[in-house]
Design an enzyme around this catalytic site. Structure first.
Site, short mmCIF file in Angstrom:
data_model
loop_
_atom_site.label_atom_id
_atom_site.label_comp_id
_atom_site.label_asym_id
_atom_site.label_seq_id
_atom_site.Cartn_x
_atom_site.Cartn_y
_atom_site.Cartn_z
N TYR A 1 46.29 74.03 69.15
CA TYR A 1 47.62 74.05 68.53
C TYR A 1 48.61 74.81 69.41
CZ TYR A 1 51.54 75.49 65.67
OH TYR A 1 52.82 75.75 65.23
N LYS B 1 52.17 73.59 71.76
CA LYS B 1 53.53 74.17 71.78
C LYS B 1 53.92 74.51 73.22
CE LYS B 1 54.36 73.71 67.46
NZ LYS B 1 55.31 72.71 66.99
N SER C 1 56.61 78.32 68.75
CA SER C 1 55.90 79.32 67.94
C SER C 1 55.64 80.58 68.76
CB SER C 1 54.57 78.72 67.50
OG SER C 1 53.75 79.70 66.94
P1 NAD Z 1 54.96 71.40 57.52
O1 NAD Z 1 53.61 70.82 57.69
O2 NAD Z 1 55.36 71.88 56.18
O3 NAD Z 1 56.07 70.36 58.01
C1 NAD Z 1 55.84 69.42 59.01
C2 NAD Z 1 56.25 68.06 58.46
O4 NAD Z 1 56.05 67.10 59.49
C3 NAD Z 1 55.39 67.64 57.27
O5 NAD Z 1 56.23 67.20 56.20
C4 NAD Z 1 54.53 66.50 57.81
O6 NAD Z 1 54.24 65.55 56.80
C5 NAD Z 1 55.42 65.97 58.91
N1 NAD Z 1 54.70 65.27 59.96
C6 NAD Z 1 53.56 65.66 60.59
N2 NAD Z 1 53.18 64.72 61.48
C7 NAD Z 1 54.10 63.73 61.41
C8 NAD Z 1 54.25 62.48 62.06
N3 NAD Z 1 53.36 62.04 62.93
N4 NAD Z 1 55.33 61.71 61.76
C9 NAD Z 1 56.24 62.12 60.84
N5 NAD Z 1 56.14 63.28 60.19
C10 NAD Z 1 55.08 64.08 60.46
O7 NAD Z 1 55.11 72.56 58.61
P2 NAD Z 1 56.28 73.63 58.80
O8 NAD Z 1 55.73 74.95 58.47
O9 NAD Z 1 57.52 73.16 58.15
O10 NAD Z 1 56.40 73.57 60.38
C11 NAD Z 1 57.44 72.84 61.02
C12 NAD Z 1 57.30 73.03 62.51
O11 NAD Z 1 57.38 74.43 62.82
C13 NAD Z 1 56.00 72.54 63.11
O12 NAD Z 1 56.28 71.98 64.37
C14 NAD Z 1 55.18 73.81 63.28
O13 NAD Z 1 54.25 73.71 64.31
C15 NAD Z 1 56.27 74.80 63.62
N6 NAD Z 1 55.92 76.19 63.31
C16 NAD Z 1 55.54 76.52 62.04
C17 NAD Z 1 55.19 77.83 61.75
C18 NAD Z 1 54.69 78.21 60.38
O14 NAD Z 1 54.00 79.22 60.27
N7 NAD Z 1 55.04 77.49 59.33
C19 NAD Z 1 55.25 78.81 62.75
C20 NAD Z 1 55.68 78.45 64.03
C21 NAD Z 1 56.01 77.12 64.30
C1 WQD Z 2 48.84 86.86 59.05
C2 WQD Z 2 47.97 88.10 58.94
C3 WQD Z 2 45.61 87.70 59.23
C4 WQD Z 2 45.04 85.33 55.63
C5 WQD Z 2 49.59 81.75 62.13
C6 WQD Z 2 49.41 80.90 63.34
C7 WQD Z 2 50.63 80.97 64.20
C8 WQD Z 2 51.89 80.65 63.41
C9 WQD Z 2 51.98 81.44 62.16
C10 WQD Z 2 52.46 78.32 63.66
C11 WQD Z 2 46.86 88.15 59.99
C12 WQD Z 2 45.92 88.20 57.83
C13 WQD Z 2 45.61 86.09 56.62
C14 WQD Z 2 44.09 85.95 54.74
C15 WQD Z 2 44.39 88.01 55.92
N1 WQD Z 2 51.94 79.28 63.00
N2 WQD Z 2 45.29 87.40 56.77
N3 WQD Z 2 43.83 87.27 54.95
O1 WQD Z 2 47.65 84.28 62.09
O2 WQD Z 2 49.87 85.51 62.32
O3 WQD Z 2 49.80 83.08 62.55
O4 WQD Z 2 50.75 81.32 61.43
O5 WQD Z 2 52.91 78.31 64.76
O6 WQD Z 2 50.44 80.05 65.23
O7 WQD Z 2 48.28 81.37 64.06
O8 WQD Z 2 49.47 84.09 60.31
O9 WQD Z 2 49.49 84.09 57.86
O10 WQD Z 2 47.40 83.31 59.07
O11 WQD Z 2 47.99 85.73 59.11
O12 WQD Z 2 44.12 89.21 56.05
O13 WQD Z 2 43.54 85.32 53.86
O14 WQD Z 2 47.30 88.08 57.67
O15 WQD Z 2 44.44 88.27 59.72
O16 WQD Z 2 46.71 89.48 60.37
P1 WQD Z 2 49.10 84.32 61.88
P2 WQD Z 2 48.56 84.23 59.02
#
Ligand code: NAD
Ligand code: WQD
Length: 341
Positions: free
Chosen positions: A150, A154, A126
């Site tokens: 969190y 990562k 991330s």
């Molecule tokens: P998500 O929660 O939709 O998908 C994760 C999936 O993993 C879910 O279906 C959940 O049920 C499953 N899961 C969780 N723990 C588990 C376990 N112990 N065993 C088996 N399955 C399990 O999330 P996503 O948005 O698809 O994210 C996928 C990956 O990407 C994650 O590692 C997340 O940290 C990373 N990531 C997401 C974002 C984002 O904003 N969505 C940003 C950066 C990184």
């Molecule tokens: C985006 C912008 C908020 C909600 C998070 C995690 C990061 C990554 C992605 C996994 C910001 C603003 C939001 C609301 C708002 N995930 N906002 N009102 O914070 O960039 O990142 O998700 O790895 O680790 O921290 O994403 O979508 O929460 O926010 O104004 O109700 O929207 O302040 O500027 P963020 P976000």
């Protein structure tokens, strides 16, 4: 034909990646424990791809069950590891849940891979690992002390993967996602936040559909052109395609180092108000929003330098912020029409 194990395959990014892997001719087997997803995702994947998705309900925290599953599934060439918990605020309140699942689960997976001779993994990292960096953020930007458990999971997982590369012949591609948004054009899969969404785009669509009364913009006094925070919003289908590129990269042995890391973003920053205005423009829906105080822990602005992914993976984003907003809206309307699952 290569066989890819997808952990967290019923989740938001995992489900979109399965569609693109199958389209690219890969064989897929998915696992999930449905902690943050629903079995109906598998039915919807079948509707999109025309194929039954080989699937097992496995919790990666259950080391014995995970190992038994991997052992009983011969021919896995590579793993894409999505399974993790991802709510930053929850990780502050309940850090052990995050260390157990995100770090412990990854260690279990690596053990199962090692025991079964699986030597390639694509890991979901991330942009949160960069904290407050100067954009455009390159992969060589410093990694400061994490701002949340969190984020720390990562960082730790990247280190665990690097160490395992030194100790064994494991090959890793770590992908640092910026802000994934949008949904599949079919509106059959998308993000399904359980409870009140933390992220901006689901909050926008839930407000527009009437599930939430008002969207609060967290601060308009930041040092940015319109005072609101800037992020790099990337369409989930572009992100899914980057995973196919990463698997190709490993399969074709293009990696010069055992551990490679790539940023996945658009390279462009958009403010919160720009996202809202784009949503209103493409949907014609007037959004009920108000300006509120800053949210603790928010960085002012972050967007990616994607040069390394472009040259290394031969990948770039193709979908606009407009497409992100229109597909998210179509998805929210589909959920409202059907109920959550
Ligand atoms: P998500 O929660 O939709 O998908 C994760 C999936 O993993 C879910 O279906 C959940 O049920 C499953 N899961 C969780 N723990 C588990 C376990 N112990 N065993 C088996 N399955 C399990 O999330 P996503 O948005 O698809 O994210 C996928 C990956 O990407 C994650 O590692 C997340 O940290 C990373 N990531 C997401 C974002 C984002 O904003 N969505 C940003 C950066 C990184
Ligand atoms: C985006 C912008 C908020 C909600 C998070 C995690 C990061 C990554 C992605 C996994 C910001 C603003 C939001 C609301 C708002 N995930 N906002 N009102 O914070 O960039 O990142 O998700 O790895 O680790 O921290 O994403 O979508 O929460 O926010 O104004 O109700 O929207 O302040 O500027 P963020 P976000």
């Amino acid at each position: 034909m290569k066989k890819i194990l997808v952990t967290g395959g019923a989740g938001y990014i995992g489900s979109h990646t399965i569609v693109e892997l199958l389209k690219a001719g890969y064989e897929v087997i998915a696992i999930d424990n449905f902690d943050n997803s629903y079995p109906s995702v598998l039915e919807n994947l079948k509707k999109i791809t025309g194929q039954e998705i080989p699937f097992a309900e496995v919790d990666i925290r259950d080391k014995a069950a995970l190992k038994a599953f991997v052992k009983a599934t011969p021919g896995i060439d590579a793993v894409i590891h999505f399974a993790a918990n991802k709510a930053v605020g929850e990780s502050v309140a309940n850090p052990l849940k995050y260390y157990e699942n995100n770090v412990g689960g990854t260690v279990n997976l690596l053990e199962a891979m090692q025991e079964n001779g699986i030597k390639q993994i694509v890991f979901s990292s991330s942009c949160t690992v960069y904290g407050e960096a100067t954009p455009p953020v390159g992969e060589d930007a410093p990694i400061p002390v994490a701002q949340s458990p969190y984020g720390n999971t990562k960082q730790i997982c990247e280190e665990v993967l690097k160490d395992q590369c030194v100790a064994t012949d494991l090959k890793v591609v770590a992908l640092r996602y910026f802000n994934p948004v949008g949904a599949h054009e079919s509106a059959l899969i998308g993000e399904l936040p359980i409870g009140v969404p933390n992220n901006l785009v689901p909050f926008i669509t839930q407000t527009a559909i009437g599930k939430r009364e008002v969207l609060t913009v967290y601060g308009d006094d930041y040092p940015t052109p319109d005072g609101t925070c800037i992020r790099d919003y990337i369409h989930v289908v572009d992100l899914a395609l980057a995973h196919v590129a990463a698997i190709n990269y490993l399969a074709e042995k293009k990696n010069e180092e055992a551990f490679s890391v790539f940023n996945l973003g658009t390279g462009q920053g958009n403010s919160v108000l720009e996202v809202i205005q784009t949503f209103e423009k493409v949907t014609g829906v007037k959004l009920n929003y108000k300006i509120g105080p800053r949210r603790a822990g928010d960085v002012v602005q972050v967007y990616a330098s994607c040069d390394k992914a472009m040259s290394g993976l031969g990948w770039k984003t193709e979908r606009s912020l407009e497409e992100c907003m229109s597909s998210s809206w179509k998805w929210e309307q589909a959920i409202a029409a059907k109920g959550n699952n």
